[in-house]
Structure formats: structure tokens, C-alpha cells
Design a protein around this motif. Structure first.
Motif, mmCIF file in Angstrom:
data_model
loop_
_atom_site.group_PDB
_atom_site.id
_atom_site.type_symbol
_atom_site.label_atom_id
_atom_site.label_comp_id
_atom_site.label_asym_id
_atom_site.label_seq_id
_atom_site.Cartn_x
_atom_site.Cartn_y
_atom_site.Cartn_z
ATOM 1 N N VAL A 70 0.835 -1.205 0.000
ATOM 2 C CA VAL A 70 0.000 0.000 0.000
ATOM 3 C C VAL A 70 0.867 1.251 0.000
ATOM 4 C CG1 VAL A 70 -1.609 1.370 1.375
ATOM 5 C CG2 VAL A 70 -2.018 -1.070 1.053
ATOM 6 N N LEU A 71 1.858 1.290 0.883
ATOM 7 C CA LEU A 71 2.733 2.462 0.968
ATOM 8 C C LEU A 71 3.504 2.673 -0.329
ATOM 9 C CD1 LEU A 71 4.163 2.154 4.594
ATOM 10 C CD2 LEU A 71 2.606 3.904 3.722
ATOM 11 N N LEU A 72 3.974 1.587 -0.930
ATOM 12 C CA LEU A 72 4.705 1.705 -2.197
ATOM 13 C C LEU A 72 3.798 2.274 -3.284
ATOM 14 C CD1 LEU A 72 7.162 1.205 -3.989
ATOM 15 C CD2 LEU A 72 6.354 -1.150 -4.320
ATOM 16 N N ALA A 73 2.569 1.768 -3.362
ATOM 17 C CA ALA A 73 1.631 2.258 -4.372
ATOM 18 C C ALA A 73 1.333 3.743 -4.175
ATOM 19 C CB ALA A 73 0.335 1.449 -4.329
ATOM 20 N N VAL A 74 1.135 4.156 -2.931
ATOM 21 C CA VAL A 74 0.810 5.554 -2.643
ATOM 22 C C VAL A 74 1.981 6.474 -2.987
ATOM 23 C CG1 VAL A 74 0.273 7.206 -0.815
ATOM 24 C CG2 VAL A 74 -0.913 5.008 -0.897
ATOM 25 N N VAL A 75 3.184 6.086 -2.611
ATOM 26 C CA VAL A 75 4.361 6.909 -2.902
ATOM 27 C C VAL A 75 4.565 7.041 -4.414
ATOM 28 C CG1 VAL A 75 6.871 7.027 -2.715
ATOM 29 C CG2 VAL A 75 5.512 6.432 -0.715
ATOM 30 N N CYS A 76 4.426 5.932 -5.137
ATOM 31 C CA CYS A 76 4.569 5.982 -6.595
ATOM 32 C C CYS A 76 3.523 6.895 -7.216
ATOM 33 C CB CYS A 76 4.443 4.580 -7.185
ATOM 34 S SG CYS A 76 5.858 3.492 -6.878
ATOM 35 N N LYS A 77 2.281 6.765 -6.743
ATOM 36 C CA LYS A 77 1.183 7.525 -7.338
ATOM 37 C C LYS A 77 1.247 9.006 -7.016
ATOM 38 C CE LYS A 77 -1.502 8.322 -9.852
ATOM 39 N NZ LYS A 77 -0.921 9.561 -9.749
ATOM 40 N N VAL A 78 1.394 9.325 -5.730
ATOM 41 C CA VAL A 78 1.278 10.712 -5.287
ATOM 42 C C VAL A 78 2.551 11.517 -5.554
ATOM 43 C CG1 VAL A 78 0.897 12.197 -3.277
ATOM 44 C CG2 VAL A 78 -0.446 10.112 -3.562
ATOM 45 N N LEU A 79 3.718 10.887 -5.406
ATOM 46 C CA LEU A 79 4.985 11.607 -5.577
ATOM 47 C C LEU A 79 5.728 11.224 -6.857
ATOM 48 C CD1 LEU A 79 6.341 11.492 -1.901
ATOM 49 C CD2 LEU A 79 5.117 13.353 -3.045
ATOM 50 N N GLY A 80 5.883 9.925 -7.092
ATOM 51 C CA GLY A 80 6.683 9.464 -8.217
ATOM 52 C C GLY A 80 6.133 9.861 -9.571
ATOM 53 N N GLN A 81 4.850 9.631 -9.804
ATOM 54 C CA GLN A 81 4.290 9.892 -11.133
ATOM 55 C C GLN A 81 4.316 11.373 -11.512
ATOM 56 O OE1 GLN A 81 0.597 7.892 -11.791
ATOM 57 N NE2 GLN A 81 0.624 8.225 -13.984
ATOM 58 N N PRO A 82 3.888 12.294 -10.643
ATOM 59 C CA PRO A 82 3.998 13.711 -11.041
ATOM 60 C C PRO A 82 5.441 14.187 -11.195
ATOM 61 C CG PRO A 82 3.211 13.507 -8.780
ATOM 62 C CD PRO A 82 3.153 12.149 -9.379
ATOM 63 N N LEU A 83 6.360 13.645 -10.393
ATOM 64 C CA LEU A 83 7.766 14.028 -10.535
ATOM 65 C C LEU A 83 8.341 13.569 -11.871
ATOM 66 C CD1 LEU A 83 9.246 13.435 -6.961
ATOM 67 C CD2 LEU A 83 9.087 15.617 -8.202
ATOM 68 N N VAL A 84 8.022 12.342 -12.256
ATOM 69 C CA VAL A 84 8.488 11.830 -13.546
ATOM 70 C C VAL A 84 7.880 12.637 -14.684
ATOM 71 C CG1 VAL A 84 8.391 9.852 -15.109
ATOM 72 C CG2 VAL A 84 8.942 9.501 -12.696
ATOM 73 N N ALA A 85 6.591 12.945 -14.586
ATOM 74 C CA ALA A 85 5.931 13.737 -15.618
ATOM 75 C C ALA A 85 6.561 15.124 -15.732
ATOM 76 C CB ALA A 85 4.438 13.860 -15.313
ATOM 77 N N TRP A 86 6.860 15.739 -14.585
ATOM 78 C CA TRP A 86 7.490 17.061 -14.616
ATOM 79 C C TRP A 86 8.888 16.988 -15.235
ATOM 80 C CZ3 TRP A 86 11.992 18.464 -11.973
ATOM 81 C CH2 TRP A 86 12.347 19.810 -12.102
ATOM 82 N N ALA A 87 9.679 15.990 -14.846
ATOM 83 C CA ALA A 87 11.037 15.863 -15.375
ATOM 84 C C ALA A 87 11.019 15.648 -16.882
ATOM 85 C CB ALA A 87 11.760 14.715 -14.675
ATOM 86 N N LEU A 88 10.136 14.780 -17.365
ATOM 87 C CA LEU A 88 10.046 14.527 -18.804
ATOM 88 C C LEU A 88 9.571 15.767 -19.550
ATOM 89 C CD1 LEU A 88 8.429 10.957 -18.808
ATOM 90 C CD2 LEU A 88 10.775 11.538 -19.453
ATOM 91 N N GLY A 89 8.550 16.410 -18.999
ATOM 92 C CA GLY A 89 7.998 17.573 -19.676
ATOM 93 C C GLY A 89 8.939 18.760 -19.707
ATOM 94 N N ALA A 90 9.670 18.972 -18.612
ATOM 95 C CA ALA A 90 10.540 20.143 -18.508
ATOM 96 C C ALA A 90 11.878 19.925 -19.201
ATOM 97 C CB ALA A 90 10.750 20.498 -17.044
ATOM 98 N N TRP A 91 12.450 18.752 -19.067
ATOM 99 C CA TRP A 91 13.810 18.519 -19.545
ATOM 100 C C TRP A 91 13.874 17.851 -20.913
ATOM 101 C CZ3 TRP A 91 15.803 16.152 -14.292
ATOM 102 C CH2 TRP A 91 15.833 17.168 -13.335
ATOM 103 N N LEU A 92 13.029 16.833 -21.133
ATOM 104 C CA LEU A 92 13.124 16.071 -22.372
ATOM 105 C C LEU A 92 12.254 16.669 -23.480
ATOM 106 C CD1 LEU A 92 14.327 13.606 -23.773
ATOM 107 C CD2 LEU A 92 12.405 12.240 -22.914
ATOM 108 N N PHE A 93 11.010 17.038 -23.152
ATOM 109 C CA PHE A 93 10.087 17.524 -24.170
ATOM 110 C C PHE A 93 10.023 19.049 -24.237
ATOM 111 C CE2 PHE A 93 8.804 13.195 -23.531
ATOM 112 C CZ PHE A 93 8.313 12.774 -24.753
ATOM 113 N N ASP A 94 10.573 19.707 -23.248
ATOM 114 C CA ASP A 94 10.609 21.172 -23.215
ATOM 115 C C ASP A 94 9.224 21.772 -23.478
ATOM 116 O OD1 ASP A 94 11.782 23.653 -22.872
ATOM 117 O OD2 ASP A 94 12.346 23.844 -24.983
#
Length: 307
Positions: free
Chosen positions: A225-249
Motif C-alpha cells: 500500500v505504501l509503495l503504491a501511494v508513494v509511486c502515485k502521489v509523488l513518483g508519477q507527477p515528478l516523472v511527468a514534470w522531469a520529462l515535460g521540462a527537460w526532455l520535451f521542453d
């Protein structure tokens, strides 16, 4: 800010109603199961057919959707890798991976997109991607993992999507949309009427299931449960931000939209999937509840930094 509060407020009210129904036993002990079956076999397929039949399939081709897909598969893969190392059951791991990556783009994403992003249609590509790609794969896996060993052969695996009512409803709607034909209102009205039961039924069943349930109580499901919550709430938006800001500009507005949709909590219909297949129900219930609560400050922070 208003969209975040409004979206979560609506969901909280319906879940609370379900909790009261469960406390008073008005629908009996089998109430959640009956509501789940109604949503899974009837209401949700009708809703998805009506939604897909009117959808613009052209929105599936965009850089923002690619970021959503990469962040979704990234969190699901991370969860599955940990699950494989820890040797967690396959069915529960599938439910956990969904909770780690499948966002509540429908009943919560639409109002938040409307109020926070100013355009409810911005969440449409996410909905289509999850319905057309993620759901068929996940439901096929759940069908295979929950099937008796003698029935889980290659033929069953290949034909599983053709026997799942949610996948059938989605694909039928896509087929109609692909033809360019727009069904007249009288044709779609029965689907709209029946489909309108889908979200309330799932939320009520979820609320009823909370009666007597402890959040993060001792047990082997706590770490998943904790792993799923951390991935969903923190991991996914962080990955999306990193890809959008750095890779896709991406431009600031587009980056804001993709991070907001990625920061949405786990979808409530995942609990219906878990209950339907009899696996990972506690993981789904607790991950959905905790991620929904935890996503509020995350969404507020995203709005403050990127909005």
C-alpha cells in the motif's frame, strides 16, 4: 484551488453516504458486491461506450499523452519490479501496480481540469489512454491470474479482452468513433442513463467497504500500500514534470496540465476491479483512500509552483 476542493468534496460526500449505508446495513452484507457487479457488468460498459462513441480519437497523438504514458508505465514497472523481488502474489501485484499508476481522470480529473486548468477537455487524452491501453492489459492480467491453472492457456490469454464487459464497451465505442458516425441522441440516451450509475455505484461500494476497516493496519499489505501511494502521489507527477521540462521542453501551460493530471490520486474503479476478481481488495481500498487524501496538498503545491 477551487477545482481541487470541489472535486474532492463531491467524491467525499458520495463515499460518506456509502459508509453510512454500510454502518446501517441497509443494503445487507452483500451490498458492496452487488453494486460492484452492477458497475462492472452493466453501468461502466454503458458509460464507456457512450463516452468513446463521442470522443475525438485525434487527441491520442500528442507529446503530453506520451509523457502520461511514460510516467504511467514507469510507475507500474517500478511497482512490479519491487513486487517480483519481494515475491508478492501476481494478482495483488497487478492491483498494486494499477494503484501506483492509474489516475482518477474521470470523476475527479474532469472537475479539476475544468476549475484548475480551465479546460475539462485536457483530461480527455488521459481517459482515452487508460481505457484503450491500460485497462485492457490490466484486466487481461487479472483474468489470467485469477483463472484456474487448467484454463489459463494461450487461447484464453488471447481471447480474454473479448470477454470483458468493460473492454467490450470501450472498444465498441471506439469502433463507432472511428467510423466518423455520431449516433443520434435517442440512441445514446439509454447508455447515458445506465452509465450514470457507474461512478456513484463504485463510490458507494467503496464507502461501504470502509466500515470496520483500519488504514495501514498491521499486515503484509502495508508495504504494498505504501509503495503504491508513494509511486502515485509523488513518483508519477515528478516523472511527468522531469520529462515535460527537460526532455520535451513543454510550454509552461502544457507542463502544468500534464503534471496536474499525473498528480491525480488512484482511481476508485480500481477497487471495483479488485473486488470483482477477489484479489488485492485491501491494497486497492487503502491505496485509493490514502492517495486521495495525500494528493490534495500535492495538487495545491503543483498549482502554486506551475499555475
Amino acid at each position: 484551488m477551487g477545482g481541487v476542493i470541489a472535486g474532492f468534496g463531491v467524491i467525499a460526500c458520495v463515499i460518506a453516504t456509502g459508509y453510512v449505508l454500510g454502518r446501517r446495513g441497509l443494503l445487507g452484507s452483500s451490498g458492496p458486491e452487488i453494486l460492484t457487479k452492477l458497475a462492472f457488468h452493466v453501468a461502466t460498459p454503458a458509460l464507456l461506450f457512450e463516452t468513446m462513441a463521442r470522443a475525438d480519437l485525434g487527441v491520442l497523438v500528442s507529446g503530453q499523452l506520451l509523457i502520461t504514458a511514460l510516467s504511467t508505465f514507469g510507475m507500474a514497472a517500478l511497482y512490479c519490479a519491487v513486487a517480483a523481488l519481494r515475491r508478492w502474489p501476481a494478482g495483488e501485484s497487478t492491483v498494486g501496480a494499477l494503484c501506483a499508476s492509474y489516475v482518477n481522470a474521470g470523476n475527479l480529473g474532469i472537475p479539476i481540469s475544468a476549475y484548475v486548468l480551465g479546460d475539462a477537455s485536457l483530461v480527455a487524452p488521459v481517459i482515452l489512454f487508460q481505457l484503450l491501453v491500460v485497462s485492457p492489459v490490466a484486466l487481461t492480467a487479472l483474468d489470467v491470474f485469477s483463472a484456474p491453472a487448467e484454463r489459463s492457456g494461450l487461447l484464453r490469454m488471447l481471447t480474454t479482452p473479448l470477454r470483458n464487459p468493460i473492454v467490450i464497451g470501450s472498444l465498441a465505442g471506439v469502433a463507432v468513433a472511428a467510423t466518423g458516425w455520431r449516433p443520434p441522441a435517442p440512441v445514446l440516451e439509454p447508455f447515458q442513463l445506465v452509465g450514470a450509475m457507474s461512478v456513484p455505484a463504485v463510490l458507494l461500494a467503496f464507502g461501504m467497504s470502509l466500515r470496520g476497516s483500519a488504514v495501514l493496519s498491521a499486515g503484509r499489505e502495508r508495504v504494498p500500500v505504501l509503495l503504491a501511494v508513494v509511486c502515485k502521489v509523488l513518483g508519477q507527477p515528478l516523472v511527468a514534470w522531469a520529462l515535460g521540462a527537460w526532455l520535451f521542453d513543454l510550454p509552461r501551460a502544457a507542463l502544468f496540465a500534464v503534471v496536474v493530471t499525473s498528480a491525480l490520486p488512484s482511481a476508485q474503479n480500481l477497487f471495483a476491479y479488485a473486488l470483482r476478481y477477489g484479489t488485492g481488495t485491501r491494497i486497492a481500498r487503502e491505496a485509493i483512500l490514502i492517495s486521495t487524501l495525500a494528493s490534495v496538498p500535492v495538487l495545491v503545491l503543483v498549482a502554486a509552483l506551475l499555475g
